[in-house]
Design a protein around this motif. Structure first.
Motif, PDB file in Angstrom:
ATOM      1  N   MET A   1      -4.050 -61.614   2.273  1.00 48.02           N
ATOM      2  CA  MET A   1      -3.742 -60.241   2.657  1.00 48.02           C
ATOM      3  C   MET A   1      -4.648 -59.792   3.790  1.00 48.02           C
ATOM      4  N   LYS A   2      -4.104 -58.944   4.627  1.00 51.43           N
ATOM      5  CA  LYS A   2      -4.879 -58.353   5.710  1.00 51.43           C
ATOM      6  C   LYS A   2      -5.274 -56.945   5.288  1.00 51.43           C
ATOM      7  N   VAL A   3      -6.580 -56.679   5.319  1.00 50.16           N
ATOM      8  CA  VAL A   3      -7.128 -55.453   4.743  1.00 50.16           C
ATOM      9  C   VAL A   3      -7.880 -54.651   5.797  1.00 50.16           C
ATOM     10  N   ILE A   4      -7.476 -53.413   6.016  1.00 52.74           N
ATOM     11  CA  ILE A   4      -8.307 -52.481   6.777  1.00 52.74           C
ATOM     12  C   ILE A   4      -9.237 -51.812   5.777  1.00 52.74           C
ATOM     13  N   PHE A   5     -10.507 -51.727   6.119  1.00 49.91           N
ATOM     14  CA  PHE A   5     -11.494 -51.156   5.204  1.00 49.91           C
ATOM     15  C   PHE A   5     -12.024 -49.851   5.773  1.00 49.91           C
ATOM     16  N   ALA A   6     -12.122 -48.818   4.922  1.00 46.83           N
ATOM     17  CA  ALA A   6     -12.661 -47.515   5.326  1.00 46.83           C
ATOM     18  C   ALA A   6     -13.768 -47.123   4.357  1.00 46.83           C
ATOM     19  N   GLY A   7     -14.971 -46.975   4.868  1.00 49.81           N
ATOM     20  CA  GLY A   7     -16.111 -46.599   4.032  1.00 49.81           C
ATOM     21  C   GLY A   7     -17.317 -46.333   4.893  1.00 49.81           C
ATOM     22  N   PRO A   9     -21.252 -45.420   3.247  1.00 47.98           N
ATOM     23  CA  PRO A   9     -22.605 -45.722   2.773  1.00 47.98           C
ATOM     24  C   PRO A   9     -22.716 -47.100   2.121  1.00 47.98           C
ATOM     25  N   GLU A  10     -23.871 -47.362   1.518  1.00 49.18           N
ATOM     26  CA  GLU A  10     -24.150 -48.654   0.903  1.00 49.18           C
ATOM     27  C   GLU A  10     -23.143 -48.985  -0.194  1.00 49.18           C
ATOM     28  N   PHE A  11     -22.730 -47.983  -0.959  1.00 46.97           N
ATOM     29  CA  PHE A  11     -21.722 -48.193  -2.008  1.00 46.97           C
ATOM     30  C   PHE A  11     -20.500 -48.894  -1.429  1.00 46.97           C
ATOM     31  N   ALA A  12     -20.075 -48.456  -0.248  1.00 51.20           N
ATOM     32  CA  ALA A  12     -18.910 -49.040   0.403  1.00 51.20           C
ATOM     33  C   ALA A  12     -19.232 -50.395   1.018  1.00 51.20           C
ATOM     34  N   ALA A  13     -20.415 -50.547   1.574  1.00 54.09           N
ATOM     35  CA  ALA A  13     -20.798 -51.808   2.217  1.00 54.09           C
ATOM     36  C   ALA A  13     -20.776 -52.971   1.225  1.00 54.09           C
ATOM     37  N   VAL A  94      -8.256 -50.371   2.108  1.00 55.09           N
ATOM     38  CA  VAL A  94      -9.180 -50.177   0.997  1.00 55.09           C
ATOM     39  C   VAL A  94     -10.198 -49.111   1.407  1.00 55.09           C
ATOM     40  N   VAL A  95     -10.353 -48.095   0.564  1.00 54.44           N
ATOM     41  CA  VAL A  95     -11.225 -46.964   0.875  1.00 54.44           C
ATOM     42  C   VAL A  95     -12.320 -46.860  -0.185  1.00 54.44           C
ATOM     43  N   ALA A  96     -13.561 -46.720   0.256  1.00 51.09           N
ATOM     44  CA  ALA A  96     -14.689 -46.555  -0.668  1.00 51.09           C
ATOM     45  C   ALA A  96     -15.699 -45.619  -0.033  1.00 51.09           C
ATOM     46  N   ALA A  97     -15.836 -44.425  -0.586  1.00 53.59           N
ATOM     47  CA  ALA A  97     -16.840 -43.466  -0.109  1.00 53.59           C
ATOM     48  C   ALA A  97     -16.793 -43.313   1.409  1.00 53.59           C
ATOM     49  N   TYR A  98     -15.595 -43.125   1.937  1.00 49.01           N
ATOM     50  CA  TYR A  98     -15.436 -42.992   3.388  1.00 49.01           C
ATOM     51  C   TYR A  98     -16.003 -41.671   3.877  1.00 49.01           C
ATOM     52  N   GLY A  99     -15.694 -40.578   3.181  1.00 50.20           N
ATOM     53  CA  GLY A  99     -16.226 -39.277   3.572  1.00 50.20           C
ATOM     54  C   GLY A  99     -15.294 -38.466   4.448  1.00 50.20           C
ATOM     55  N   LEU A 100     -14.166 -39.039   4.868  1.00 52.96           N
ATOM     56  CA  LEU A 100     -13.157 -38.288   5.610  1.00 52.96           C
ATOM     57  C   LEU A 100     -11.867 -38.245   4.799  1.00 52.96           C
ATOM     58  N   ILE A 101     -11.148 -37.136   4.925  1.00 56.44           N
ATOM     59  CA  ILE A 101      -9.867 -36.998   4.235  1.00 56.44           C
ATOM     60  C   ILE A 101      -8.818 -37.860   4.930  1.00 56.44           C
ATOM     61  N   LEU A 102      -8.062 -38.623   4.129  1.00 61.35           N
ATOM     62  CA  LEU A 102      -6.946 -39.383   4.665  1.00 61.35           C
ATOM     63  C   LEU A 102      -5.693 -38.523   4.590  1.00 61.35           C
ATOM     64  N   PRO A 103      -5.137 -38.115   5.737  1.00 60.88           N
ATOM     65  CA  PRO A 103      -3.950 -37.258   5.730  1.00 60.88           C
ATOM     66  C   PRO A 103      -2.699 -38.054   5.376  1.00 60.88           C
ATOM     67  N   ARG A 104      -1.624 -37.332   5.151  1.00 58.68           N
ATOM     68  CA  ARG A 104      -0.357 -37.968   4.819  1.00 58.68           C
ATOM     69  C   ARG A 104       0.052 -38.994   5.876  1.00 58.68           C
ATOM     70  N   SER A 105      -0.216 -38.688   7.148  1.00 56.61           N
ATOM     71  CA  SER A 105       0.165 -39.603   8.227  1.00 56.61           C
ATOM     72  C   SER A 105      -0.487 -40.969   8.070  1.00 56.61           C
ATOM     73  N   LEU A 113      -5.798 -48.002  -1.203  1.00 60.36           N
ATOM     74  CA  LEU A 113      -6.444 -48.132  -2.507  1.00 60.36           C
ATOM     75  C   LEU A 113      -7.868 -47.624  -2.423  1.00 60.36           C
ATOM     76  N   ASN A 114      -8.314 -46.949  -3.474  1.00 53.97           N
ATOM     77  CA  ASN A 114      -9.638 -46.338  -3.486  1.00 53.97           C
ATOM     78  C   ASN A 114     -10.487 -46.886  -4.626  1.00 53.97           C
ATOM     79  N   ILE A 115     -11.776 -47.100  -4.345  1.00 50.06           N
ATOM     80  CA  ILE A 115     -12.763 -47.452  -5.367  1.00 50.06           C
ATOM     81  C   ILE A 115     -13.476 -46.164  -5.740  1.00 50.06           C
ATOM     82  N   HIS A 116     -13.246 -45.677  -6.964  1.00 50.02           N
ATOM     83  CA  HIS A 116     -13.841 -44.404  -7.382  1.00 50.02           C
ATOM     84  C   HIS A 116     -14.799 -44.632  -8.542  1.00 50.02           C
TER      85      HIS A 116
END
Length: 318
Positions: A1-7, A9-13, A94-105, A113-116
């Motif tokens: 799978m090809k994954v774009i990652f959004a995060g 801080p260290e939690f996300a790293a 994949v999103v983990a502690a990114y800190g920005l809101i992901l809009p509908r677009s 997918l989010n790691i919460h």
């Protein structure tokens, strides 16, 4: 799978590293812009950016992803980021502690997918680790969920639990959950590759919100019970650092033990401060033995070392 990652801080790293080492193709990483940090307030890259740059992964740092932002610069950066996402060949974000809101677009392009760091629906929001400790929860965990426009409301793909020990701070629990979440996301993506992952709606009962931590919350009120104060000390370690004031000096408290039994002393009164008893402070209910303290400009010190340079016998935390 090809994954774009959004995060950011260290939690996300930790999660980014796990996905990279698991062999997933990561064509792009989104992270927040570099921020001033340290005594010199020099611009510092996020932990996620540092890992991505080190391993040759392209990094994008928009101020916003909302193309309808009122600020023209933010709107322009969001539009450019949206076009970059559309032009990128990927299967999932994949999103983990990114800190920005992901809009509908953004959510509409590919699955997100989010790691919460909580057992959803408990502790939706910005500070789930802090709030779980502060509230005296016996356990917490990590939820991998599909993202939607609501605040952490999406269906769950995987949930795992871990106890919160009496010694856990936000710092120690953060590290446990970061490692858990990274392993769990790898599991979920492997299942997605095989087409065997199942999404389960969150329960309607048990919803709580983990509001963002404010610095003023870290000012301790010794009229509260020793148990509640102890939880705050652990919850606000390492940020923002629980503290009290003695004769105008702010003392940060990094560790404490709850002592049962009553005291006739006023809340905040130091009822012992010596090598034998340690530093004991009266509370509204019970007492606390302070184990690690820090004065302005100083280091964190064990109680026995702290009182050598800052006597507390007979003093009171205001």
């Amino acid at each position: 799978m090809k994954v774009i990652f959004a995060g950011t801080p260290e939690f996300a790293a930790v999660a980014l590293q796990a996905l990279h080492e698991a062999g997933f193709d990561i064509p792009l990483v989104l992270t927040q812009p570099d921020r001033p940090a340290g005594r010199g307030m020099q611009l510092q890259p996020s932990a996620v950016k540092q890992y991505a740059v080190k391993h040759g992964i392209e990094v994008l740092q928009p101020l916003s992803l909302r193309m309808d932002a009122k600020d023209p610069q933010r709107a322009a950066e969001a539009k450019a980021a949206h076009e970059r996402l559309l032009a990128t060949d990927y299967d999932v974000m994949v999103v983990a502690a990114y800190g920005l809101i992901l809009p509908r677009s953004t959510l509409d392009i590919k699955p997100c997918l989010n790691i919460h760091g909580s057992l959803l629906p408990r502790w939706r929001g910005a500070a789930p680790i802090h709030r779980a400790i502060e509230s005296g929860d016996a356990e917490t965990g990590v939820t991998i969920m599909e993202m939607e426009e609501g605040l952490d409301t999406g269906p769950m793909l995987l949930i795992e639990r871990t106890p919160i020990t009496p010694q856990d701070t936000t710092a120690t629990l953060h590290d446990k959950l970061a490692a858990m979440g990274a392993e769990m996301m790898v599991k979920v993506l492997r299942k997605m590759e095989k087409g065997v992952v199942e999404a389960v709606p969150q329960p309607e009962q048990g919803v709580t919100y983990a509001n963002k931590i404010l610095k003023e919350e870290a000012v301790l009120d010794f009229a509260q019970s020793a148990r509640d104060i102890s939880r705050k000390i652990r919850a606000f370690n390492p940020f923002p650092g629980a503290h009290g004031e003695v004769n105008g000096t702010v003392i940060k408290l990094w560790g404490a033990e709850v002592l049962d039994g009553g005291s006739n002393a006023a809340p905040g009164q130091v009822i012992a401060a010596d090598a034998h008893h340690g530093i004991v402070v009266a509370c509204g209910e019970g007492a606390l033995r302070l184990t690690q303290l820090q004065k302005p400009g100083g280091k964190r010190l064990p109680a026995a070392e702290f009182i050598k340079g800052f006597p507390l016998d007979g003093q009171r935390f205001e």
